[in-house]
Structures are given as C-alpha cells and as structure tokens.
Design an enzyme around this catalytic site. Sequence first.
Site, PDB file in Angstrom:
ATOM      1  N   ASP A   1     -15.901 -21.185 -17.229  1.00  0.00           N
ATOM      2  CA  ASP A   1     -14.970 -20.055 -17.253  1.00  0.00           C
ATOM      3  C   ASP A   1     -14.111 -19.338 -18.254  1.00  0.00           C
ATOM      4  OD1 ASP A   1     -13.632 -18.503 -15.223  1.00  0.00           O
ATOM      5  OD2 ASP A   1     -12.523 -19.775 -14.474  1.00  0.00           O
TER       6      ASP A   1
ATOM      7  N   GLU B   1     -17.844 -16.239 -15.685  1.00  0.00           N
ATOM      8  CA  GLU B   1     -18.470 -18.085 -15.719  1.00  0.00           C
ATOM      9  C   GLU B   1     -19.484 -18.052 -15.073  1.00  0.00           C
ATOM     10  OE1 GLU B   1     -16.256 -19.832 -11.659  1.00  0.00           O
ATOM     11  OE2 GLU B   1     -16.050 -17.990 -11.305  1.00  0.00           O
TER      12      GLU B   1
END
Lengths: 371, 357
Positions: free
Chosen positions: B11, B106
């Site tokens: 992420d 992500e």
Amino acid sequence: MKFSVSSSELLKYLQVVGGAIASNPVLPIMEDFLFTISDNQLTIAATDLETSITTSIEVMADSDGMVAIPAKILLETLKALPEQPITFNINDENFGIEITSAFGKYRLAGENGQDFPRIPEPDTVDTVTVAASTIGQGITKTLFATSNDELRPAMTGVYFQIDFGKIIMVATDAHKLVKYTFSDVSSEVSTSFIVPKKALNLLKNALPGGGEVKMSFNKSNAFFSFENTNLVCRLIDSRYPDYNAVIPVDNPNILSVSRTDFQNSLKRIAIYANKTTNQVILNINDGSLTISAQDLDFSNEATEQLACTYDGDQLDIGFNAKFLIEMLGVLESDEVKMELATASRAGILLPVDEVDGEEILMLVMPVMLSN
Amino acid sequence: MYTGRKIIHIDMDAFYASVEQRDDPRLQGRPVAVGGSGNRGVVASASYEARRYGVRSAMPSLTAQRMCPDLIFVKSRFDVYREVSGQIRDIFHRFTDLVEPLSLDEAYLDVTDNKIDMPSATIIAEKIRSLILEETALTASAGVSFNKFLAKIASDINKPNGIKVITPGEALPFLEKLPIGKFHGIGKVTARKMNDMSIFTGADLKKWTEIDLVRRFGKVGRHYFRIVRADDYREVNPNRIRKSIGAERTYKEDLTEITAMKEKLTYLAGVVHAYMAKADNYGRTVTIKIKSSDFKIITRSRSFQQEVRQLDDLVQITHDLLENNQEEIDRVRLLGVSISNLMREHDGLGIQLEFDF
C-alpha cells in the site's frame, strides 16, 4: 369409433405434426392431437394458435368421428412399440381411448374433438408453387440469421418478397443478414410478408424430399401445402427493416479464400476467443489472412495463417467468429469472397460459384475492437 | 486455517499527496490535500502532515479546510499517478505475475512461488519497498501473511514506510486482541452494532456461533465468523474485474427535506467520483439507493452512452434521479450512490456493431 393403423407409420406423421405443440399452451386441449376420421382417412392436427399443421393417412376405420388425444403419452407409447398394426377404440360418449397392440392394452383419457381450436382455412388467397427442395434450401440458408429479440418482432421471422418470377427471402438479427433469391417460380403476384421462425422450422422438418409446395397467403396467414400436409401460420404483423439500405454497394477490398479452410480455421481460433463476444481478428494482407483471438480473462490466445487472394488495403477487422462460421456453413461454393470497406463497416460474404437459379448475399457487421 | 501461502499487501503511503510533494518541493513538509477545494470537493488523498489535523480521504473539502486552515489543496494529476502506478506494477512483476491491483496505489501479491526462488516473503516485501523508493522516490508499506485478509490488516500497522509480518503462530492471538473496528470490512455502523452486542475485540467476536452471526448480520456474518479464525481462502486474482463502485451512508436522523437529501447525494457523488478516479475506472450507469425509515429500499438508475467522468454531471444525475422519484420518498434513513457498467469490465472486449436500420 374404431380404426387400425401401422404404429411406425402413425409415429412418423405424429412427430412432424407434434412440432406445432407449445410446451406450455394456454388451453390444456392444445397439448393434444386432434384425430378426425372421415372415409378411412385419418387427419391429424396440432396447433399453438399461431402455427398449425394437419396431415392425413389411410387407416381402416369402422366409422367417422373425432377425438383429441394427449400428445405426449401417445408419442411415448408409439416410440416404445416395435412396428406392428395397432388398433384404436374410442368411446364416443366419454372419449376414453383404448389402444391395442400385440403385447396388450393401453387406456388413456381423450377429450371432445369439438373443443379443439379451429384451424384457419385458406380463403381469399394468392398462390405460388415452388419446388419443395428450393423452399427447403431457402429456409436452411436464412433461418439461422433470424433474431430472438421479441422487442423487434419483424426480425424474429423470415421476410418473403414474392416478385413475379422470383422469391427473395431475407433474415437478419441486425448483426448479420442473409438475402436469398430464387427464380424458378411460377407466380402471378407481387407481395411480401414475414413468416415466423417456428413455422419455418416445422416446415423444414415436414417437407418431402421431392415434389412441390403450394404457398398461399392472405393478409394474416400463410399456408404451405404439400402431399397430404398443410401448414398454416399467422404472419408477423410488423414492418420489415429496409434491408437494401444497409447493403454496401462499393466495398473496395476483396478477399477470396477457400470456404472450408476459412471455416475450419475459425472453428479452432474461436475456442480461444472471449466467450461473450466470440471476437476474432482478421488481419488481411496481400496474399495472407491471419486469424487470431485472445481471451484476456483466461490468458488464452491463438493465431493461424491462411493463403488467400486479396485485392485491397491492409486491414485489421474484428468479427464474431460464430457468425462467420454459421454463414460459411450454409454456403456451398468451394471458394468464398469477402468484400470489405473499413473495420467499422458491414462486410459482404458471397460464394464465388453461384448455383443456377439462385443468388445468395450475406452481410455481417464487425466487432469494433477497443484500443 | 490454511497457512501454506505467502501473500503480500503493498500500500503506497498517502499516494497522490506524496506524488505531489515529490514533484513540488514547496509542498514538502506541509499539509496537502489532493482534490477539489470547492463546495462539492472531496479530499482524495491527504499528506501525513494534514492527517495530523484529522484530514482524511473521502472527507468533504470544506470540512477538511475547517480542521486544518493551512491545508493546501492541489488539483489531482491522474495521468502522473497512473504512470507511477505502472512503474510500481512493473516492480511487482519482477517477483510474481500473481498481482491483483486493488487501485492505483495498492495490490495483493501471491509470492508462494516467485520468480527469484526466494522462500522468504518478508525479504521480497522489503526488496519491493526499497525498489519502489529507489525508482519512484515514494514510500510504501507492506503487510505479509498467509492470506489476503491478514496481509491487508498488516500493511496498515506500521504505516507509513513500514512493514508488518503476521506469522501463522501469531495470527490467532493477534486477531483476538484486534479491536473490532480494525477488521477490514467492518465499518463504523457494523462496529457500533457489534459493540451493542458486547463485541469489542476479535476474542469477543470469536465467542459467537456462525449461525448467530448470520442471523444478526445476514450472509456477511459467515465472513466475520471466518476471518476472526484467520480463514480466508480468496485467491490473489490478477484478472479481478470490478463490477461497480459505490458509497452509502446511514443517517442518525431521518432526512425529510429534498434539499437535505440532495446535499447528501452531492457528498456521496463526490466520494464515488474520487473512488472512480483512484481506480481509474469510470462507468456508464448511475444508481441511487434510498432506504426509507420503514426499511423499504428503492433503487433508481440511469444509463448513458458514455462513461460519466465529470463530478458535476454525476451530482446532477443523482439529483435528477431523486427528483424524478420524489413521490415515492418520504423519510429517508440511508442514501447510496453507485456507478456500474464500468469500462474496465469491458477491457479488451470489442463492441458488436449493428446495421443502421
């Protein structure tokens, strides 16, 4: 009322007529065959109100009369019997039916034939006579291109244009189109109408190998008569799209290729195409046709190359492989010709060798490729 | 609990805001929000300096400005984010092709089998993080575990610029201690409902039987039952196709005025629009969902020839849908906006053309 008939002979006719019976009819009696006996002639009828068929065979009967017999149970019984004479014994009071075979007796409940829906008779009609084989060809070559879209009812049938010496049959689902013309017709009329798909399917199965078919029509019905069989269907009451307007007149890029090679290649490539769109890409160059497909969801991919003759600009064009395979399947010519313009315009598919007395033209819209 | 897989969740840290700070030195070290600053604007991404003031993504820009008066609004530059996202994906693919992007910033990676024959997923995650820093000058956080659910929770724990590994031995005790609101997929409303049931941590959740959870929460109850036991068999799917993007809110007090409902729809449209932009995926069908105080749900939608890309258009469409169905609406408890017929769904698929009859 009592009559005897050959079990296999009867089954043969019932199977043809039974095609008219709908799977979930509005009236229970429409799940039956109507049997009418008159002068040792058994007439069998079935209907779904839109389409009806009647046919008749010789039987040995002791009297005249009529009864409605449940179709499913009768067909199953006859299918399970080896060929033999069977006897029907009908109680004229309660319409109970007793069938006697060499093995035993089978009883089933019939219904009063008077309650069976009326089947339309030809009244004020125009008539054309065509060879059974010709009309059979016409159906085979057009029916596959009809639509299932109930919102556009005209396209769910085949458009017949009768124009003095010739008949034009047209079918389209807005993606592909077939125009089939045959000219060995004796007709004094010029008219057009749309025949529903179901009726033509039934007709195709019922048509004899040879002989002639008498086609009659009025404003609301078409009648097809041959040998001992009559098929009546309600016409589709809708305006047929102006198909001539979408046939391109000057597609400049001309591809010629072996029909079976092209079709077989498409069948293999289609296995690797996306299952929703069946899209394949034709990459056409001078002398070579590359067919490819990919399905990104499964990382499937395939490419083949075919020899061809090509006169035109290099072109990448996408098509639904299923459409092309079906279209090639109804052509007979060893070699076929595609006339193309651009990747977003309709392509024309034609046989290179024409059959005498008939003309066929097919159109197909491309799949617009993303990116 | 199946522990045979090695899953990484990567992420990016405050992705858009970080890209903006990287490219404009004047923004470095200052509170930055990417998104529109006007009445209808919604924060798409906030820098860590801004987050200290409570600024969050999906927050109306006006609220954000109030919380952090020095907040600098920057217009989004999706072409740049997309380009950086591509660079990051290239890095992932040096290790495995089992990459499931969730949005531009992500992704899940399954590195059970990987291209460098490295048995340690932790080392791979560290390599990826340092390659990202080296090649894009941006930081990322990583979560490493044996399923997607745990990897996703883990990546959040040492954020920003951190890594967290949850080993099979640690998984159950970790989940038992985890506050219920931290479970991915348990939002504010569900968390409140669980609190009312005396569920505050994973351990509390674990006491409930599957049947009782399904009874209370419907089908998703089964999911809660499983995740707290670290059961998550979802595969990393490189071809995952998203069907719709949406947002909805339940209101403490029923809405009765059309103007109030429109205001809420404007906000929801902003959130959905920000999601669309983030996923770089726009759709052609707009749907509004209205749940009335008696729990009756109606949905109304409209489809267009082209993807709806502009926020103003999206807002207008939701308002029209509401107005056209006014007579069916009385007291409103929940509103939702979603968009479907997404263009990515049709990626690589051609369009069958029709005759022009």
